[in-house]
Design a protein around this motif. Structure first.
Motif, mmCIF file in Angstrom:
data_model
loop_
_atom_site.group_PDB
_atom_site.id
_atom_site.type_symbol
_atom_site.label_atom_id
_atom_site.label_comp_id
_atom_site.label_asym_id
_atom_site.label_seq_id
_atom_site.Cartn_x
_atom_site.Cartn_y
_atom_site.Cartn_z
ATOM 1 N N ALA A 81 62.817 55.527 -12.580
ATOM 2 C CA ALA A 81 61.765 54.894 -11.775
ATOM 3 C C ALA A 81 61.118 55.884 -10.814
ATOM 4 O O ALA A 81 59.940 55.759 -10.484
ATOM 5 C CB ALA A 81 62.354 53.715 -11.002
ATOM 6 N N GLY A 82 61.881 56.875 -10.371
ATOM 7 C CA GLY A 82 61.330 57.870 -9.457
ATOM 8 C C GLY A 82 60.186 58.638 -10.077
ATOM 9 O O GLY A 82 59.228 59.017 -9.385
ATOM 10 N N ARG A 83 60.274 58.879 -11.367
ATOM 11 C CA ARG A 83 59.201 59.598 -12.047
ATOM 12 C C ARG A 83 57.910 58.796 -12.026
ATOM 13 O O ARG A 83 56.822 59.362 -11.830
ATOM 14 C CB ARG A 83 59.613 59.891 -13.488
ATOM 15 C CG ARG A 83 58.677 60.809 -14.231
ATOM 16 C CD ARG A 83 59.252 61.181 -15.580
ATOM 17 N NE ARG A 83 58.401 62.130 -16.290
ATOM 18 C CZ ARG A 83 58.668 62.637 -17.477
ATOM 19 N NH1 ARG A 83 59.802 62.268 -18.094
ATOM 20 N NH2 ARG A 83 57.850 63.502 -18.055
ATOM 21 N N LEU A 84 58.017 57.472 -12.183
ATOM 22 C CA LEU A 84 56.828 56.622 -12.117
ATOM 23 C C LEU A 84 56.230 56.623 -10.715
ATOM 24 O O LEU A 84 55.007 56.627 -10.543
ATOM 25 C CB LEU A 84 57.190 55.199 -12.548
ATOM 26 C CG LEU A 84 57.676 55.027 -13.989
ATOM 27 C CD1 LEU A 84 58.058 53.578 -14.247
ATOM 28 C CD2 LEU A 84 56.597 55.487 -14.984
ATOM 29 N N VAL A 85 57.105 56.613 -9.706
ATOM 30 C CA VAL A 85 56.632 56.643 -8.320
ATOM 31 C C VAL A 85 55.878 57.937 -8.041
ATOM 32 O O VAL A 85 54.814 57.938 -7.414
ATOM 33 C CB VAL A 85 57.814 56.477 -7.350
ATOM 34 C CG1 VAL A 85 57.364 56.695 -5.901
ATOM 35 C CG2 VAL A 85 58.432 55.102 -7.499
ATOM 36 N N LEU A 86 56.423 59.056 -8.500
ATOM 37 C CA LEU A 86 55.765 60.341 -8.280
ATOM 38 C C LEU A 86 54.422 60.414 -8.993
ATOM 39 O O LEU A 86 53.446 60.942 -8.451
ATOM 40 C CB LEU A 86 56.677 61.477 -8.747
ATOM 41 C CG LEU A 86 57.938 61.707 -7.918
ATOM 42 C CD1 LEU A 86 58.801 62.782 -8.544
ATOM 43 C CD2 LEU A 86 57.573 62.091 -6.485
ATOM 44 N N ARG A 87 54.372 59.887 -10.217
ATOM 45 C CA ARG A 87 53.101 59.881 -10.945
ATOM 46 C C ARG A 87 52.058 59.058 -10.208
ATOM 47 O O ARG A 87 50.890 59.456 -10.092
ATOM 48 C CB ARG A 87 53.314 59.334 -12.350
ATOM 49 C CG ARG A 87 53.987 60.316 -13.308
ATOM 50 C CD ARG A 87 54.059 59.714 -14.699
ATOM 51 N NE ARG A 87 54.622 60.666 -15.665
ATOM 52 C CZ ARG A 87 54.804 60.396 -16.953
ATOM 53 N NH1 ARG A 87 54.459 59.191 -17.427
ATOM 54 N NH2 ARG A 87 55.315 61.301 -17.754
ATOM 55 N N ALA A 88 52.475 57.892 -9.703
ATOM 56 C CA ALA A 88 51.545 57.037 -8.963
ATOM 57 C C ALA A 88 51.077 57.718 -7.687
ATOM 58 O O ALA A 88 49.892 57.635 -7.318
ATOM 59 C CB ALA A 88 52.209 55.698 -8.634
ATOM 60 N N ALA A 89 51.990 58.420 -6.996
ATOM 61 C CA ALA A 89 51.623 59.108 -5.763
ATOM 62 C C ALA A 89 50.628 60.230 -6.035
ATOM 63 O O ALA A 89 49.628 60.388 -5.320
ATOM 64 C CB ALA A 89 52.878 59.661 -5.083
ATOM 65 N N HIS A 90 50.879 61.034 -7.081
ATOM 66 C CA HIS A 90 49.955 62.114 -7.436
ATOM 67 C C HIS A 90 48.600 61.567 -7.866
ATOM 68 O O HIS A 90 47.549 62.113 -7.487
ATOM 69 C CB HIS A 90 50.560 62.970 -8.557
ATOM 70 C CG HIS A 90 51.609 63.923 -8.085
ATOM 71 N ND1 HIS A 90 51.321 65.009 -7.293
ATOM 72 C CD2 HIS A 90 52.946 63.948 -8.290
ATOM 73 C CE1 HIS A 90 52.435 65.674 -7.024
ATOM 74 N NE2 HIS A 90 53.432 65.050 -7.616
#
Length: 307
Positions: free
Chosen positions: A117-126
């Motif tokens: 899930a952290g990878r999705l959060v980082l993608r959304a933030a970028h």
């Protein structure tokens, strides 16, 4: 007579009053503080450095969010213009710099796992950081537009009376104060890389315009002989609405201007530091070019000498 004036006691503003709390801002303060503390602890337990002053600044900002949303100042904001102005100034000019000083975006990028899930959060933030919306919100004219919308447009048209007429309107307005204050403060306070970094002259223009907006509205409130707002025209607990309005104007002249003066000093200091760094870089380049030129002349001189 001023001796007959009975405004809400200032200490009463800072007494916990859950019955008059603003749930949107209170819950947001708790969630933000919990997430930030978790991220900071994760950094420290994994042997990564994270500055304690940043953590303290962010927690203090969240604490002030909780105070203005759940303490007496939030309840008095519906009957006292002074309390409302104190709450608004705190939300727009005091809390945002504290939150921004904590570098929450940098903490999010460093403490979020790069899997699951952290990878999705980082993608959304970028994606959000690189979006057109982010560049539009960070436009140099945005702080001026927000200051005009939140002060002259809200008060000089008596729109504030319509908004404060309901509990929901008051809660949404407080949340909007915070969001608008953060959006306006990011270009002025943030030291992190941004998708749009305003120039220092643009930042100075923003600061000077905001200072003038506060000064003009404060002068209007101080000099007005009669109450300007229908929601605050009726005496409450024996208070004088005109006196209460004048005190609110004084807050705009003092409490609202201090953070802008601080950011003015910070902006000028950063501008000077940047120019000094550029001067050192240029000087080192010039020294390198001079050394190379002298070596070239020495090489020519050696070739021209008879053997």
């Amino acid at each position: 007579m001023l001796t007959d004036v009975m405004l809400p006691s200032f200490p009463d503003w800072f007494r916990f009053d859950p019955t008059g709390a603003s749930p949107i801002v209170a819950v947001a303060a708790l969630l933000l503080c919990g997430w930030y503390v978790y991220g900071a602890i994760w950094m420290w337990t994994h042997g990564r450095r994270w500055a304690i002053p940043r953590t303290i600044a962010f927690i203090l900002g969240c604490a002030l969010m909780f105070v203005i949303a759940t303490f007496g100042v939030n309840r008095y904001a519906s009957v006292s213009l002074t309390a409302l102005m104190f709450q608004q100034i705190t939300a727009m000019t005091v809390i945002p710099p504290l939150l921004i000083a904590g570098s929450p975006g940098r903490l999010l990028l460093r403490s979020t796992p790069h899997h699951g899930a952290g990878r999705l959060v980082l993608r959304a933030a970028h994606a959000g950081l690189r979006s057109r919306w982010a560049r539009a919100l960070l436009h140099p004219l945005m702080p001026i537009a927000i200051a005009l919308a939140m002060f002259p447009a809200l008060y000089l048209t008596d729109l504030i009376s319509l908004v404060m007429a309901t509990r929901v309107g008051a809660d949404l307005l407080l949340a909007f104060f915070l969001v608008a204050g953060i959006v306006a403060a990011v270009p002025l306070w943030s030291s992190d890389p941004l998708p749009r970094a305003p120039s220092f002259p643009a930042r100075l223009v923003d600061i000077f315009v905001e200072i003038q907006i506060h000064a003009v509205l404060g002068l209007v409130l101080i000099r007005a002989g009669t109450p300007l707002f229908a929601a605050y025209a009726t005496p409450q607990q024996g208070s004088d609405p005109g006196y209460d309005q004048a005190i609110a104007g004084m807050l705009l002249w003092t409490y609202a201007e201090l953070p802008l003066l601080i950011v003015l000093i910070v902006c000028l200091s950063r501008w000077r530091s940047r120019d000094r760094r550029r001067a050192r870089v240029n000087e080192s380049h010039e020294d390198a070019e001079l050394v190379a030129y002298n070596a070239y002349l020495e090489q020519i001189d050696q070739k021209s000498r008879p053997r």
